[in-house]
Design a protein around this motif. Structure first.
Motif, mmCIF file in Angstrom:
data_model
loop_
_atom_site.group_PDB
_atom_site.id
_atom_site.type_symbol
_atom_site.label_atom_id
_atom_site.label_comp_id
_atom_site.label_asym_id
_atom_site.label_seq_id
_atom_site.Cartn_x
_atom_site.Cartn_y
_atom_site.Cartn_z
ATOM 1 N N ARG A 537 45.456 5.688 34.469
ATOM 2 C CA ARG A 537 44.312 5.107 35.129
ATOM 3 C C ARG A 537 43.461 4.090 34.340
ATOM 4 N N LEU A 538 43.389 3.045 34.410
ATOM 5 C CA LEU A 538 42.605 2.262 33.522
ATOM 6 C C LEU A 538 41.109 2.284 33.423
ATOM 7 N N ASN A 539 40.618 3.060 34.388
ATOM 8 C CA ASN A 539 39.337 3.175 34.624
ATOM 9 C C ASN A 539 38.757 4.180 33.446
ATOM 10 N N GLU A 540 39.861 5.072 33.029
ATOM 11 C CA GLU A 540 39.677 6.040 32.043
ATOM 12 C C GLU A 540 39.205 5.537 30.771
ATOM 13 N N LEU A 541 39.500 4.194 30.308
ATOM 14 C CA LEU A 541 39.568 3.372 28.964
ATOM 15 C C LEU A 541 38.049 2.891 28.965
ATOM 16 N N ASN A 542 37.233 2.757 30.102
ATOM 17 C CA ASN A 542 36.034 2.285 29.910
ATOM 18 C C ASN A 542 36.242 0.741 29.664
ATOM 19 N N LEU A 543 37.135 -0.031 30.081
ATOM 20 C CA LEU A 543 37.271 -1.442 29.471
ATOM 21 C C LEU A 543 36.098 -2.250 30.206
ATOM 22 N N ILE A 544 35.681 -3.129 29.302
ATOM 23 C CA ILE A 544 34.352 -3.985 29.519
ATOM 24 C C ILE A 544 34.985 -4.836 30.824
ATOM 25 N N GLU A 545 34.305 -4.911 31.844
ATOM 26 C CA GLU A 545 34.826 -5.767 32.996
ATOM 27 C C GLU A 545 34.387 -7.348 32.844
ATOM 28 N N THR A 546 33.581 -7.615 32.138
ATOM 29 C CA THR A 546 33.506 -9.011 31.753
ATOM 30 C C THR A 546 34.522 -9.799 30.952
#
Length: 582
Positions: A537-546
């Protein structure tokens, strides 16, 4: 603050030889060391925290004769192989002991000043050092029982006659820590009568006595010769056992650490780009101590990585690996880790003590035996026999899981290296890992030495045939590792000292976040360490959306940060916001 060389040496020598009766003053010893290195009393060390490595550093570990061709010297064959297949991938080459020897595949040295004629000569060594950073062994704890030095010890005269450590069978030796089960003392008939020589490893490897400054002076002269031949990286072999003191464990003693500091002082003054790597196959906390206060080893072998990574991949559970990494301190300025999974030695188990349970170690040992591996033993403090290392080619060690062999051997093997290359530190890759070499039972049967199983000698013609065949696993392994290396070398976030955080993704997904010094690049390295498909689940990595994210390995772009990334068995992804190699 830096000090003139002699002033610094005097302080170090006073620590080393405190309580030792000396024939010369420490002032005279310092003068001899400075003369051996052709330096001046007021020489200064390098610029503090000189940057000696970066993300492009990859070292290959090899014997001088790992590849042979009857028509030429092995060192010539080795250089041709590296130039042909790995010149763009490697920054350095560690040639294991290339000196005349009597046993232990080079680690029982007869003559430190010569190159083994069966391999080549100093000109061949220099030819390699001119193109690659050359790493060489300083086999400093012991030498061959058939060396000139030891022959002079028996005669009681000449160079070496007072170089060796002796003790009495009646001395209190019960606390001595060793990695072998053979008797510690070797009775030798000498001109002075019977003496008992200390042998940490084997009776052909007699221990040197560094309480005699002449031994230290001799080795500094050897270091100078190696520097002149182009050696840039010094691997201090078995350094933890250097100083002996009756009634103690005779391992990791304060004088040993001070000798490392002194050698670093001299080496840095002679060549500010030269570095020391300590080889200390001991429990993790003791190993870390060889960094000192960023004033001992420039780099230390990350000995806990091989058993923990192998256990993770055969069990499908990376919890122990994660817990260890979370407790590992970032390397201080001017130091770094030397990461490896396989080498000419076996997979050490002492560095897994306290990190894996005895039950987990036992399970791993049994699995390696079922995969054709061998086990070497040591005598524990209570007199019991304990597994010391697993002797097996890495490709065979990863042929399956705890349930047995399976179809994912290649994928598991590449996954192991993708994890190792993603970690803080400099990667060191054994030549037989690059080639996917399997267990050599013929060599083991001929020598009856467990470590021979992982020291295959390739005939160059046969090797070239295998590498030219796109269907051979040797060819696939080399191509797969070269791809990973090529990507890694271009990424600022893979600098050996770049920031590292361990990700909490459960027991089946291993992950770290690397970030370069100026924070412009992040790489999230995630590996499926199981033999089944998984989703991240990619949201577990806290990737910067911008920012735009993509996988460096597959090139796949991420369009939805709330989606899931499907991972095949043993697949690794290196998700980044910026490819610094473009």
């Amino acid at each position: 603050m830096t000090y003139p060389l002699k002033e610094k040496l005097l302080k170090q020598l006073q620590v080393i030889y405190e309580g030792v009766t000396l024939n010369d003053s420490v002032d005279a010893i310092a003068d001899k060391l400075i003369t051996q290195m052709a330096l001046s009393d007021d020489a200064q060390g390098p610029t503090p925290f000189l940057n000696r490595w970066n993300e492009s550093d990859i070292v290959m570990i090899t014997y001088g004769d790992s590849i042979v061709n009857e028509s030429e010297k092995p060192l010539v064959t080795l250089k041709q192989f590296i130039d042909s297949h790995l010149s763009n991938e490697l920054s350095g080459v560690h040639i294991l002991p290339f000196f005349p020897y009597s046993s232990d595949d080079g680690f029982s040295v007869l003559d430190y000043s010569s190159v083994n004629e069966s391999l080549g000569d100093w000109q061949d060594i220099s030819a390699i050092s001119e193109r690659y950073k050359l790493m060489a062994d300083l086999v400093i704890n012991h030498c061959s029982a058939r060396s000139i030095w030891f022959e002079n010890f028996i005669k009681g005269e000449g160079t070496g006659h007072n170089y060796f450590f002796t003790a009495s069978p009646n001395d209190p030796l019960d606390k001595v820590v060793r990695p072998r089960t053979s008797p510690l003392l070797k009775p030798v008939t000498t001109k002075q009568g019977e003496q008992f020589v200390w042998c940490t490893f084997s009776h052909d490897q007699v221990d040197l006595d560094f309480s005699n400054p002449e031994v230290l002076i001799a080795f500094v002269g050897i270091i100078k010769q190696y520097l002149d031949a182009g050696v840039l990286i010094f691997r201090l072999d078995a350094i933890a056992f250097l100083w002996k003191e009756i009634g103690t464990s005779c391992i990791n003693l304060p004088q040993t650490h001070e000798v490392v500091r002194l050698l670093r002082t001299l080496i840095e003054c002679a060549n500010e780009n030269a570095i020391i790597i300590t080889e200390t196959n001991i429990p993790n906390i003791q190993n870390l101590a060889y960094f000192g206060n960023a004033n001992e080893a420039h780099a230390i072998y990350n000995f806990s990585l091989p058993p923990l990574l192998i256990y993770s991949l055969i069990s499908g559970d990376c919890q122990a690996l994660k817990h260890w990494l979370m407790r590992m301190p970032p390397a201080q300025n001017g130091t770094c880790y030397f990461n490896f999974i396989a080498s000419h030695d076996g997979i050490g188990l002492r560095p897994a003590e306290g990190l894996l349970s005895e039950s987990e170690i036992g399970t791993m040992v049994n699995t390696m035996q079922s995969f054709g591996g061998l086990i070497s033993w040591r005598t524990g403090e209570d007199g019991s026999q304990k597994p010391y290392e697993m002797n097996i080619a890495l490709y065979d060690a990863l042929k399956g899981t705890l349930d047995g062999p399976d179809k994912h051997q290649y994928q598991r093997f590449i996954c192991a290296h993708s994890i190792m290359m993603s970690l803080e530190g400099i990667p060191g890759i054994y030549i037989h890992s690059l080639l996917g070499t399997e267990n050599d039972y013929e060599k083991y049967n001929n020598t009856h030495h467990n470590r021979a199983i992982n020291r295959h000698r390739w005939q160059s013609e046969l090797l070239n045939e295998q590498l030219a065949n796109p269907y051979s696993h040797h060819s696939k392994v080399l191509a797969g590792l070269k791809k990973l290396i090529a990507i890694r070398k271009q990424q600022n976030a893979f600098h050996p000292n770049a920031t590292q955080f361990v990700l909490q993704l459960g027991p089946e997904l291993f992950g770290v976040w690397r970030q370069c010094m100026n924070r412009s690049q992040s790489i999230f390295c995630v590996a499926n360490i199981t033999n089944k498909p998984l989703s991240l689940r990619l949201n577990e990595l806290n990737l910067i959306e911008t920012e735009q994210w993509h996988d460096l390995i597959t090139g796949q772009h991420i369009t939805d940060l709330n989606s899931e990334f499907a991972l095949l068995p043993y697949q690794t992804i290196w998700l980044t916001n910026k490819n610094t190699g473009e």
